[in-house]
Design an enzyme around this catalytic site. Structure first.
Site, mmCIF file in Angstrom:
data_model
loop_
_atom_site.group_PDB
_atom_site.id
_atom_site.type_symbol
_atom_site.label_atom_id
_atom_site.label_comp_id
_atom_site.label_asym_id
_atom_site.label_seq_id
_atom_site.Cartn_x
_atom_site.Cartn_y
_atom_site.Cartn_z
ATOM 1 N N TRP A 69 0.445 -0.782 0.006
ATOM 2 C CA TRP A 69 0.254 0.136 -0.270
ATOM 3 C C TRP A 69 0.837 1.174 0.324
ATOM 4 O O TRP A 69 2.054 0.946 0.643
ATOM 5 C CB TRP A 69 -1.006 0.200 1.558
ATOM 6 C CG TRP A 69 -1.527 1.158 1.276
ATOM 7 C CD1 TRP A 69 -2.902 1.741 0.569
ATOM 8 C CD2 TRP A 69 -2.036 1.733 2.016
ATOM 9 N NE1 TRP A 69 -3.249 2.418 0.603
ATOM 10 C CE2 TRP A 69 -2.966 3.299 1.909
ATOM 11 C CE3 TRP A 69 -1.556 1.837 4.035
ATOM 12 C CZ2 TRP A 69 -3.786 4.118 2.772
ATOM 13 C CZ3 TRP A 69 -2.993 2.785 4.740
ATOM 14 C CH2 TRP A 69 -2.917 3.662 4.520
ATOM 15 N N HIS A 70 0.839 2.497 -0.656
ATOM 16 C CA HIS A 70 1.010 3.647 -0.854
ATOM 17 C C HIS A 70 1.023 4.547 -0.402
ATOM 18 O O HIS A 70 -0.130 5.294 -1.145
ATOM 19 C CB HIS A 70 2.101 3.712 -2.078
ATOM 20 C CG HIS A 70 2.282 2.899 -3.108
ATOM 21 N ND1 HIS A 70 1.646 1.057 -4.140
ATOM 22 C CD2 HIS A 70 3.371 2.167 -2.657
ATOM 23 C CE1 HIS A 70 2.351 0.502 -4.298
ATOM 24 N NE2 HIS A 70 4.118 0.885 -3.708
ATOM 25 N N ALA A 71 0.874 4.887 0.863
ATOM 26 C CA ALA A 71 0.553 6.512 1.805
ATOM 27 C C ALA A 71 1.499 7.198 1.333
ATOM 28 O O ALA A 71 2.587 7.763 2.653
ATOM 29 C CB ALA A 71 0.556 5.275 2.817
#
Ligand code: BDR
Ligand code: CA
Length: 312
Positions: free
Chosen positions: A238-240
């Site tokens: 996941w890319h926050a």
């Protein structure tokens, strides 16, 4: 008693990853959060302001929230509701906060607080740069009073996330981004490509979200939609984005590599409007104006997130 904490002002458009970045800031003891200034971006201003207020309420954080620009400076732009939910917080139907935003406009609050904390202010921009551009138009001396300016935005080798070449925050309001990058002598940049290089395993994120804390529970709810969307399209990490920028802002000691280069924002390109053009070989004769984050210590980043979610 002296206050040694660094004054921190966050300009943001919450947004699920903005919220994670805010949790990191709420959990930091070496910075004093002086304001949240809010722009439209991920979704409309009405929602981004309501989301900021709600997050503060859930976390018991009493920081003033200032509403700002409800649209880009010049051209209308599409939001990112398909990523963050129609309300920007995953459409959980949360009960709105009892608090209201302050009466002062975000751009005026940025200027006022830049005077109050002149020479010490850490300005972190997690959304389209419209509020900061407005502040600059009102007072071009703003950069002189800002100690550090950290921006999440851009795609330094044109691997965009909203068009082929452009990243969302810059593409939403390229004119504002142009004004900001032209005015600040040195912007510390966490771009989309750095974000892709610092993905978070979904299995770890799920473990952190299981912490017994109101913050983790609220965040698990508002991020469900976007984590599922991300997993379906982008796989096991996941890319926050805004969280990486916040790690850079709060704990620059975690930086492994940064590169200083000139950056300009493309305003006209038929296919490239809103892209960030880096003069990697310094061929144009411009001064370096951007410190580009290339690598941050991944374990450190993940520890900051885990602890922000577990905090009570
Ligand atoms: C950026 O765009 C927004 O959707 C996120 O909140 C982040 O600031 C990533 O491109
Ligand atoms: Ca954002």
């Amino acid at each position: 008693m002296t206050n040694d904490r660094i004054p921190l002002l966050i300009d943001t458009d919450p947004g699920v990853d903005d919220a994670l970045a805010l949790l990191m800031a709420f959990n930091d003891t070496r910075h004093e959060l002086v304001a949240l200034t809010i722009a439209a971006g991920n979704v409309g201003l009405e929602h981004t302001v309501a989301n900021a207020l709600k997050l503060c309420e859930v976390c018991g954080v009493d920081v003033p929230v200032f509403a700002g620009a409800d649209a880009p400076l010049l051209h209308p732009a599409l939001d990112a509701a398909y990523v963050h939910g129609r309300d920007g917080f995953g459409d959980t139907g949360y009960v709105p906060s009892k608090r209201q935003a302050e009466a002062e406009h975000a751009a005026l609050a940025i200027l006022r607080l830049s005077h109050q904390h002149a020479g010490r202010l850490l300005l972190v921009a997690l959304g389209p740069l419209t509020n900061i551009a407005l502040a600059l138009k009102l007072d071009p001396t703003l950069p002189q009073r800002v100690a550090r300016c950290v921006v999440m935005g851009g795609a330094v080798s044109a691997h965009g996330n909203i068009t082929a070449a452009a990243e969302f925050n810059i593409a939403f309001d390229p004119e504002s981004a142009h004004l900001v990058f032209a005015a600040f002598p040195r912007i510390e940049l966490a771009d989309w490509e750095a974000v892709l290089a610092h993905g978070l395993p979904h299995v770890d994120v799920e473990r952190w979200l299981a912490a017994d804390s109101p913050r983790a529970r609220f965040y698990a709810g508002i991020s469900t939609h976007t984590r599922a969307w991300s997993r379906a399209g982008r796989g096991e990490r996941w890319h926050a984005a805004d969280a990486l920028a916040m790690a850079l802002a709060l704990e620059p000691g975690g930086v492994v590599e940064m590169l200083e280069r000139p950056l300009v924002v493309e305003l006209d390109g038929r296919h490239t409007r809103g892209s960030t053009v880096i003069d990697w070989n310094r061929q144009g004769g411009r001064a370096d104006n951007t410190a580009i984050l290339m690598r941050y210590e991944q374990g450190h980043f993940e520890r900051l997130l885990e602890s922000a979610l577990a905090a009570s």
